[in-house]
Write a protein that holds these residues in place. Sequence first.
Motif, PDB file in Angstrom:
ATOM      1  N   PRO A  89      -8.100  -2.664   1.734  1.00  0.00           N
ATOM      2  CA  PRO A  89      -9.461  -3.158   1.546  1.00  0.00           C
ATOM      3  C   PRO A  89      -9.995  -3.984   2.718  1.00  0.00           C
ATOM      4  O   PRO A  89     -11.192  -4.202   2.817  1.00  0.00           O
ATOM      5  CB  PRO A  89      -9.366  -4.008   0.277  1.00  0.00           C
ATOM      6  CG  PRO A  89      -7.942  -4.390   0.172  1.00  0.00           C
ATOM      7  CD  PRO A  89      -7.161  -3.266   0.792  1.00  0.00           C
ATOM      8  N   ASP A  90      -9.117  -4.394   3.619  1.00  0.00           N
ATOM      9  CA  ASP A  90      -9.546  -5.160   4.786  1.00  0.00           C
ATOM     10  C   ASP A  90      -9.823  -4.289   6.011  1.00  0.00           C
ATOM     11  O   ASP A  90     -10.177  -4.797   7.062  1.00  0.00           O
ATOM     12  CB  ASP A  90      -8.489  -6.214   5.152  1.00  0.00           C
ATOM     13  CG  ASP A  90      -8.446  -7.357   4.156  1.00  0.00           C
ATOM     14  OD1 ASP A  90      -9.460  -7.572   3.451  1.00  0.00           O
ATOM     15  OD2 ASP A  90      -7.408  -8.036   4.082  1.00  0.00           O
ATOM     16  N   ASP A  91      -9.661  -2.977   5.859  1.00  0.00           N
ATOM     17  CA  ASP A  91      -9.853  -2.054   6.969  1.00  0.00           C
ATOM     18  C   ASP A  91     -10.871  -0.997   6.575  1.00  0.00           C
ATOM     19  O   ASP A  91     -10.561  -0.097   5.785  1.00  0.00           O
ATOM     20  CB  ASP A  91      -8.507  -1.398   7.327  1.00  0.00           C
ATOM     21  CG  ASP A  91      -8.609  -0.413   8.478  1.00  0.00           C
ATOM     22  OD1 ASP A  91      -9.724  -0.159   8.987  1.00  0.00           O
ATOM     23  OD2 ASP A  91      -7.549   0.117   8.873  1.00  0.00           O
ATOM     24  N   PRO A  92     -12.102  -1.071   7.127  1.00  0.00           N
ATOM     25  CA  PRO A  92     -13.129  -0.086   6.750  1.00  0.00           C
ATOM     26  C   PRO A  92     -12.769   1.342   7.154  1.00  0.00           C
ATOM     27  O   PRO A  92     -13.344   2.288   6.635  1.00  0.00           O
ATOM     28  CB  PRO A  92     -14.387  -0.571   7.480  1.00  0.00           C
ATOM     29  CG  PRO A  92     -13.898  -1.482   8.558  1.00  0.00           C
ATOM     30  CD  PRO A  92     -12.580  -2.044   8.099  1.00  0.00           C
ATOM     31  N   ASN A  93     -11.810   1.510   8.043  1.00  0.00           N
ATOM     32  CA  ASN A  93     -11.367   2.840   8.459  1.00  0.00           C
ATOM     33  C   ASN A  93      -9.935   3.120   7.980  1.00  0.00           C
ATOM     34  O   ASN A  93      -9.204   3.882   8.596  1.00  0.00           O
ATOM     35  CB  ASN A  93     -11.421   2.959   9.982  1.00  0.00           C
ATOM     36  CG  ASN A  93     -12.823   2.782  10.505  1.00  0.00           C
ATOM     37  OD1 ASN A  93     -13.754   3.405  10.014  1.00  0.00           O
ATOM     38  ND2 ASN A  93     -12.997   1.893  11.469  1.00  0.00           N
ATOM     39  N   SER A  94      -9.586   2.534   6.860  1.00  0.00           N
ATOM     40  CA  SER A  94      -8.217   2.649   6.342  1.00  0.00           C
ATOM     41  C   SER A  94      -7.806   4.090   6.094  1.00  0.00           C
ATOM     42  O   SER A  94      -8.592   4.902   5.617  1.00  0.00           O
ATOM     43  CB  SER A  94      -8.107   1.872   5.019  1.00  0.00           C
ATOM     44  OG  SER A  94      -6.835   2.051   4.449  1.00  0.00           O
ATOM     45  N   GLU A  95      -6.548   4.342   6.401  1.00  0.00           N
ATOM     46  CA  GLU A  95      -5.966   5.615   5.989  1.00  0.00           C
ATOM     47  C   GLU A  95      -5.770   5.566   4.476  1.00  0.00           C
ATOM     48  O   GLU A  95      -5.761   4.491   3.870  1.00  0.00           O
ATOM     49  CB  GLU A  95      -4.615   5.804   6.678  1.00  0.00           C
ATOM     50  CG  GLU A  95      -3.550   4.818   6.210  1.00  0.00           C
ATOM     51  CD  GLU A  95      -2.192   5.031   6.837  1.00  0.00           C
ATOM     52  OE1 GLU A  95      -1.532   6.026   6.467  1.00  0.00           O
ATOM     53  OE2 GLU A  95      -1.808   4.217   7.677  1.00  0.00           O
ATOM     54  N   ASN A  96      -5.629   6.716   3.878  1.00  0.00           N
ATOM     55  CA  ASN A  96      -5.291   6.801   2.470  1.00  0.00           C
ATOM     56  C   ASN A  96      -3.773   6.798   2.367  1.00  0.00           C
ATOM     57  O   ASN A  96      -3.119   7.725   2.831  1.00  0.00           O
ATOM     58  CB  ASN A  96      -5.874   8.071   1.841  1.00  0.00           C
ATOM     59  CG  ASN A  96      -5.561   8.197   0.378  1.00  0.00           C
ATOM     60  OD1 ASN A  96      -4.843   7.393  -0.204  1.00  0.00           O
ATOM     61  ND2 ASN A  96      -6.114   9.219  -0.242  1.00  0.00           N
ATOM     62  N   PHE A  97      -3.219   5.755   1.779  1.00  0.00           N
ATOM     63  CA  PHE A  97      -1.772   5.629   1.687  1.00  0.00           C
ATOM     64  C   PHE A  97      -1.155   6.604   0.687  1.00  0.00           C
ATOM     65  O   PHE A  97       0.059   6.681   0.577  1.00  0.00           O
ATOM     66  CB  PHE A  97      -1.384   4.178   1.384  1.00  0.00           C
ATOM     67  CG  PHE A  97      -1.629   3.266   2.555  1.00  0.00           C
ATOM     68  CD1 PHE A  97      -0.630   3.049   3.489  1.00  0.00           C
ATOM     69  CD2 PHE A  97      -2.859   2.653   2.747  1.00  0.00           C
ATOM     70  CE1 PHE A  97      -0.846   2.225   4.589  1.00  0.00           C
ATOM     71  CE2 PHE A  97      -3.078   1.839   3.837  1.00  0.00           C
ATOM     72  CZ  PHE A  97      -2.069   1.616   4.770  1.00  0.00           C
ATOM     73  N   CYS A  98      -1.972   7.358  -0.013  1.00  0.00           N
ATOM     74  CA  CYS A  98      -1.471   8.428  -0.881  1.00  0.00           C
ATOM     75  C   CYS A  98      -1.260   9.695  -0.080  1.00  0.00           C
ATOM     76  O   CYS A  98      -0.629  10.632  -0.553  1.00  0.00           O
ATOM     77  CB  CYS A  98      -2.452   8.720  -2.015  1.00  0.00           C
ATOM     78  SG  CYS A  98      -2.525   7.388  -3.223  1.00  0.00           S
ATOM     79  N   ALA A  99      -1.779   9.748   1.107  1.00  0.00           N
ATOM     80  CA  ALA A  99      -1.674  10.941   1.939  1.00  0.00           C
ATOM     81  C   ALA A  99      -0.658  10.743   3.071  1.00  0.00           C
ATOM     82  O   ALA A  99      -0.502  11.593   3.912  1.00  0.00           O
ATOM     83  CB  ALA A  99      -3.041  11.291   2.532  1.00  0.00           C
ATOM     84  N   SER A 100       0.005   9.596   3.050  1.00  0.00           N
ATOM     85  CA  SER A 100       0.962   9.292   4.149  1.00  0.00           C
ATOM     86  C   SER A 100       2.210  10.119   4.047  1.00  0.00           C
ATOM     87  O   SER A 100       2.676  10.457   3.014  1.00  0.00           O
ATOM     88  CB  SER A 100       1.345   7.818   4.104  1.00  0.00           C
ATOM     89  OG  SER A 100       0.224   7.017   4.326  1.00  0.00           O
ATOM     90  N   PHE A 141       0.845  -1.198   0.000  1.00  0.00           N
ATOM     91  CA  PHE A 141       0.000   0.000   0.000  1.00  0.00           C
ATOM     92  C   PHE A 141       0.881   1.249   0.000  1.00  0.00           C
ATOM     93  O   PHE A 141       0.590   2.222  -0.709  1.00  0.00           O
ATOM     94  CB  PHE A 141      -0.937   0.018   1.205  1.00  0.00           C
ATOM     95  CG  PHE A 141      -1.831  -1.178   1.334  1.00  0.00           C
ATOM     96  CD1 PHE A 141      -2.309  -1.873   0.228  1.00  0.00           C
ATOM     97  CD2 PHE A 141      -2.214  -1.632   2.587  1.00  0.00           C
ATOM     98  CE1 PHE A 141      -3.133  -2.977   0.355  1.00  0.00           C
ATOM     99  CE2 PHE A 141      -3.045  -2.733   2.733  1.00  0.00           C
ATOM    100  CZ  PHE A 141      -3.503  -3.403   1.618  1.00  0.00           C
ATOM    101  N   LEU A 142       1.943   1.226   0.792  1.00  0.00           N
ATOM    102  CA  LEU A 142       2.861   2.366   0.840  1.00  0.00           C
ATOM    103  C   LEU A 142       3.567   2.570  -0.504  1.00  0.00           C
ATOM    104  O   LEU A 142       3.690   3.707  -0.976  1.00  0.00           O
ATOM    105  CB  LEU A 142       3.893   2.159   1.958  1.00  0.00           C
ATOM    106  CG  LEU A 142       3.345   2.244   3.383  1.00  0.00           C
ATOM    107  CD1 LEU A 142       4.371   1.723   4.381  1.00  0.00           C
ATOM    108  CD2 LEU A 142       2.934   3.659   3.728  1.00  0.00           C
ATOM    109  N   ASP A 143       4.014   1.482  -1.125  1.00  0.00           N
ATOM    110  CA  ASP A 143       4.682   1.584  -2.424  1.00  0.00           C
ATOM    111  C   ASP A 143       3.744   2.157  -3.486  1.00  0.00           C
ATOM    112  O   ASP A 143       4.134   3.033  -4.264  1.00  0.00           O
ATOM    113  CB  ASP A 143       5.181   0.214  -2.893  1.00  0.00           C
ATOM    114  CG  ASP A 143       6.373  -0.296  -2.099  1.00  0.00           C
ATOM    115  OD1 ASP A 143       6.966   0.469  -1.315  1.00  0.00           O
ATOM    116  OD2 ASP A 143       6.702  -1.496  -2.269  1.00  0.00           O
TER     117      ASP A 143
END
Length: 141
Positions: free
Chosen positions: A130-141, A98-100
């Motif tokens: 997709p397994d975390d309904p409260n996922s952070e956006n890895f484009c905003a990390s 996700f980070l990559d």
Amino acid sequence: MNYSIESIEQLLAEKLLEALAEFGGKELRIIDIGVFPWHSEISISFLFAQDSSDVDDIAAWPHFDYSKIFEGGWDKAKVLAKEMNEIWRKDNDPIPFFLDFGSAATSEKVTNIINRFKLSPDFSVQVLNPDDPNSENFCAS
């Protein structure tokens, strides 16, 4: 193709240029990049301003899985997705992927292509877990 951020950038750039030719005049609201190392799958989905779909129900978007990796629409990505799966099997940790993909999606090369679309004021690019309904956006990390 070897798995790397540069390889991801190249794949995203090529698929986004294809989409730009098809959708360039439509106002783009969200690009979702789905990363599923356990399925050897990468997908790109689009939500346009005129689409009435729920933002959080990506699978219901009219242009969900535009990339169609399993239907022959993105054969170059199959190789990278297979390599991603082989790496993932070693420790079952999807977060590095996700980070990559977040890094690749926000790279100068990919951003320059995205900026050629007609972007809505609330436009965003997202890579979510997709397994975390409260996922952070890895484009905003």
